[in-house]
Scaffold this active site. Structure first.
Site: not given
Length: 252
Positions: A16, A83, A135, A148, A150, A152
Site C-alpha cells: 500500500r 519502507n 523523508s 518522526y 528524529a 527519519k
C-alpha cells in the site's frame, strides 16, 4: 531498461501507499518481491506469481528474523527496501516515553535489525542493495513532528554508516527522502481544508515540477538504486520531492 530478473527484493509495507509503488516498479523490472506487512494483500497482489507475502508486525522484536527466514526459503535476498513506517503529530509536552519508543521501534529499530538479519544472505550472494526510505522531514521539519523527524534523520545517518561498513562485502546502502507523495491519507488531509481546491493549487505551487509525487516516482528511484546502473553509488540520501526543498520560500 533496467533488468532485475531473478532478483529477490524484500519490501516492508509493500502492499500500500509508497510501498505499493515500489513493489510495482520492482515487478516491472523483473524482480520477485517478498512483501512483509501486518495487513493482508489485496487480491491483485496476492495472486501475482512474482509476489510472496509474510505477515509481520515490526513492533515485534522477532519480526526481522521471521522475514529473513522467509527470504531464505525463497533463495535469499538480493535487495532490501525498508519502507514501512508511521507518523504521529504530538508536542513534546504531551509525548510519553512509550510514544517515542513506538516511533523508534518501527521507523529505526526494525530497519536496522532487518538489515542485520539479511547480511548473511547478501554476503553469500556476493553483495546486495539496501534502500532505506527516509523523508524530507529527516532534513527539515513540520510542526509537532519531533519524533518522526528524529527517526527519519536516524534512517539517513544509519544508511551512510552501513555503506561505509559493508562496502567491502559488495553491499551498497542508500536512502531515499520522499517529499509529498499522493496517497489516500494525504488526499484526505487536503480535502479536510476549508478550500481544498485552493489548498491543492498552493501545494502544487510549492513544487517546481508543478505537481506532487506519486508512489511510482519513489519506486523508480528504488529500481535504479537496486540495479547495477547504480553500482558506484552508496552512502547517499536522494531527495525525491519535485524540487520542493530546493525552492526558497517567498512571502508573496
Amino acid at each position: 531498461m533496467i533488468n532485475l530478473d531473478n532478483k529477490l527484493a524484500i519490501v516492508t509495507g509493500g502492499g500500500r501507499g509508497i510501498g505499493r509503488g515500489i513493489t510495482q516498479q520492482l515487478l516491472n523490472a523483473g524482480a520477485r518481491v517478498l512483501i512483509a506487512q501486518r495487513q493482508p494483500l489485496n487480491n491483485e497482489l496476492a495472486k501475482h506469481p512474482q509476489i510472496s507475502f509474510i505477515k509481520a508486525d515490526l513492533l515485534e522484536q522477532q519480526a526481522p528474523y521471521e522475514i529473513a527466514a522467509a527470504a531464505e526459503a525463497l533463495g535469499g535476498a538480493d535487495i532490501l527496501v525498508n519502507n514501512a513506517g508511521f507518523m504521529f503529530e504530538m508536542a513534546l509536552d504531551d509525548m510519553q516515553e512509550e510514544d517515542w519508543d513506538r516511533m523508534m521501534t518501527v521507523n529505526m529499530r526494525a530497519p536496522v535489525f532487518l538489515c542485520k538479519a539479511l547480511l548473511s544472505q547478501m554476503r553469500a550472494k556476493g553483495g546486495g542493495s539496501i534502500i532505506n526510505i527516509g523523508s524530507i522531514e529527516g532534513i527539515g521539519a513540520n510542526p509537532l513532528h519531533a519524533a518522526y523527524c528524529a527517526s527519519k534523520a536516524g534512517v539517513h545517518g544509519f544508511s551512510r554508516a552501513l555503506a561505509v561498513d559493508l562496502g567491502t562485502d559488495g553491499i551498497r546502502c542508500n536512502a531515499i527522502a520522499p517529499g509529498w507523495i499522493n496517497s489516500d491519507l494525504s488526499n484526505d488531509y487536503i480535502n479536510a481544508q476549508n478550500n481544498p481546491t485552493q489548498a491543492r493549487q498552493d501545494l502544487h505551487a510549492m513544487h517546481p515540477v508543478g505537481r506532487t509525487g506519486e508512489p511510482n516516482d519513489i519506486g523508480a528511484m528504488v529500481v535504479f538504486l537496486a540495479s547495477e546502473a547504480s553500482g558506484f553509488v552508496t552512502g547517499q540520501t536522494f531527495t525525491v520531492d519535485g524540487g520542493r526543498t530546493a525552492k526558497l520560500p517567498l512571502p508573496f
